[in-house]
Design an enzyme around this catalytic site. Structure first.
Site, mmCIF file in Angstrom:
data_model
loop_
_atom_site.group_PDB
_atom_site.id
_atom_site.type_symbol
_atom_site.label_atom_id
_atom_site.label_comp_id
_atom_site.label_asym_id
_atom_site.label_seq_id
_atom_site.Cartn_x
_atom_site.Cartn_y
_atom_site.Cartn_z
ATOM 1 N N ARG A 1 -8.833 -0.280 4.296
ATOM 2 C CA ARG A 1 -7.919 0.737 3.762
ATOM 3 C C ARG A 1 -6.558 0.121 3.468
ATOM 4 N NH1 ARG A 1 -6.621 5.100 7.468
ATOM 5 N NH2 ARG A 1 -5.233 5.410 5.718
ATOM 6 N N ARG B 1 0.991 14.630 13.361
ATOM 7 C CA ARG B 1 1.443 14.387 11.986
ATOM 8 C C ARG B 1 1.492 15.641 11.106
ATOM 9 N NH1 ARG B 1 -0.784 8.636 9.871
ATOM 10 N NH2 ARG B 1 1.189 8.630 8.785
ATOM 11 N N CYS C 1 -5.122 8.551 9.614
ATOM 12 C CA CYS C 1 -5.258 7.855 10.886
ATOM 13 C C CYS C 1 -5.113 8.837 12.046
ATOM 14 C CB CYS C 1 -4.158 6.816 11.022
ATOM 15 S SG CYS C 1 -4.465 5.345 10.083
ATOM 16 N N LYS D 1 0.831 -1.211 0.000
ATOM 17 C CA LYS D 1 0.000 0.000 0.000
ATOM 18 C C LYS D 1 0.866 1.263 0.000
ATOM 19 C CE LYS D 1 -1.795 1.781 3.980
ATOM 20 N NZ LYS D 1 -1.600 3.233 4.094
ATOM 21 N N ASN D 2 1.850 1.290 0.915
ATOM 22 C CA ASN D 2 2.609 2.530 1.084
ATOM 23 C C ASN D 2 3.550 2.829 -0.072
ATOM 24 O OD1 ASN D 2 1.287 2.945 3.431
ATOM 25 N ND2 ASN D 2 3.009 2.527 4.805
ATOM 26 N N ASP E 1 4.527 0.525 12.013
ATOM 27 C CA ASP E 1 3.310 -0.071 11.448
ATOM 28 C C ASP E 1 3.111 -1.529 11.868
ATOM 29 O OD1 ASP E 1 2.706 2.271 10.252
ATOM 30 O OD2 ASP E 1 3.222 1.667 8.213
#
Ligand code: UD1
Length: 427
Positions: free
Chosen positions: A406, A128, A123, A22-23, A314
């Site tokens: 997600r 952030r 999230c 995903k990232n 993560d």
């Protein structure tokens, strides 16, 4: 909202195909904005975040074609073409759902000369900020202003100009912003204290396939020689090391034998070394990684999250789920994001014994977890509850699972195929 019902699993047995990361995929998708020619990406995971990014790109005038993969192991293939950029506006509604959509800012400014992009949501794991992204753009000559929750960035008349970017701390997103700003800038850019996550290397390799000149891959200092334009390319997204790490932890919890197809140990040495120490057998195979565990409780560990090659934040929640049933007391320190212990009270509902003081969680292993209804909070926290549910006596119901969609490609299907008792209930 959907929920997931899990009953205590027998040992997991079989193989799980690992999806594209995903990232990595989300940033490679944003890179299509850097050229008018088609960018074809294969091994794209089937995720809500990917669909959101595709919609965002469409809103800029990008044509998007998707060819679905035909099996769990085959990702989707997308063809993106940003022939002309019709709009460079990313609304609050688009960006708040997914922080990674902020990554369109740099390629839009680099190719189109300007962009207006909402400050991100994503999230709920701390403040952030995006200050370092903006400093990177400014270092290459962009004029950046903030108004009403939006970032407005403009390149100078002749386009961005290469420069020196020295980050004060390691940031994956800001390094990607620096890369995507500099590939079309005039002259040379030096990016110091760059993030070394494998997803950064994946972005570099895709940009190089598109004609970019980047050196220093895998190191903390990236050098970019700007080129006039980039061209189309075909590129396969790297396998998801967080997904593979999550299934490796699942195996360590339940015991059994799993082969993770496409997983790579060197992408996640910190985790695999730790699982090794905690009593799981790990072997690299031609197709990925094979893990074996006999079902005895894992040994407690002490771990601190850190930028790559350190232990990934993560996987912190998933590791904590494992440590709830370890023999002894584990210490888990989170240094990347504040407020990333939201899974703690939920794991507590399942009988875990966890105390949090500041950025340190102390986990006293218990003999057993017991199923209960729990609430998913963020992406990685949600999956840690699913993992705990695999070993909790009786039934665990995870509510609000949209977070899982997600970031985890067909999680229930993959777990069911290796013996887990897990179903989704639609509401
Ligand atoms: C990415 C990953 C996320 C992962 C994180 C760290 C994606 C879509 N997300 O997030 O899953 O948990 O890397 O590996 O790829 N920071 C600032 N100023 C900035 C930018 C970041 O202070 O301008 C801080 C953050 O608040 C955080 C730290 O830097 O404390 C690291 O964040 P960063 O690496 O940027 O994370 P993301 O790129 O957002």
């Amino acid at each position: 909202m959907d929920r997931i019902r899990i009953r205590k699993a027998a040992r997991l047995q079989g193989e799980i195909p690992i999806s594209g990361a995903k990232n990595a995929a989300l940033k490679l998708m944003a890179a299509c904005l850097l050229t008018s020619e088609p960018l074809v990406l294969s091994n794209v995971p089937r995720l809500a975040d990917v669909r959101a990014m595709a919609d965002l790109l469409k809103s800029f005038g990008v044509t998007v074609e998707r060819t679905p993969g035909t099996s769990l192991g085959e990702g989707d293939t997308y063809r993106f073409q940003a022939g002309t950029i019709a709009s460079s506006f990313a609304s609050y509604d688009m960006v708040r759902k997914m922080r990674a959509s902020f990554q369109v800012l740099a390629p839009l400014v680099a190719r189109h000369g300007e962009a207006k992009v909402s400050l991100p949501g994503g999230c709920a794991i701390g403040a952030r900020p995006v200050d370092m992204h903006l400093k990177a753009l400014e270092a290459l000559g962009a004029e950046v202003s903030l108004a009403d929750g939006y970032v407005l960035a403009k390149a100078p008349k002749g386009g961005l100009v290469g420069g020196r970017i020295e980050f004060s701390k390691v940031s994956v997103g800001a390094t990607e912003t620096a890369l995507m700003s500099s590939v079309l800038a005039k002259g040379k850019t030096e990016i110091g204290n760059a993030a070394r996550e494998p997803e950064i290397e994946d972005l570099c390799l895709c940009l190089i396939a598109m004609g970019a000149k980047i050196s220093g891959l895998g190191s903390g200092r990236l050098i970019v020689e700007g080129v006039k334009e980039l061209h189309g390319a075909t590129y396969a997204v790297m396998p998801d090391r967080i997904e593979s790490g999550t299934y490796a932890i699942a195996l360590a919890l339940t015991g059994g034998e799993l082969e993770l197809i496409g997983a790579r140990r060197d992408n996640n040495t910190a985790l695999y070394d730790l699982l090794d120490r905690a009593g799981t057998d790990i072997q690299e195979t031609k197709r990925g990684i094979r893990l074996y565990r006999n079902g005895a409780p894992p040994a407690a560990v002490e771990v601190t999250t850190a930028p790559f090659p350190g232990f990934p934040t993560d996987l912190q929640a998933q590791l904590m789920a494992l440590m709830t049933i370890a023999e002894g007391t584990s210490i888990i320190r989170e240094t990347i994001f504040e407020n990333r212990f939201m899974h703690v009270p939920e794991l507590g509902r399942l009988g875990a014994d966890i105390r949090v003081h500041g950025d340190v969680a102390t986990v006293r292993g218990v003999a057993k977890l017991k199923g209960a209804p729990v609430m998913a909070t963020d992406l990685r926290a949600s999956v840690s509850l699913v993992l705990a549910g695999l070993v909790a006596e009786g039934e665990t119901i995870v509510n609000r699972v949209y977070h899982l969609d997600r970031g985890f490609d067909r999680l229930e299907e993959k777990l069911r195929a290796v013996g887990a008792d897990i179903v989704r209930e639609k509401e």
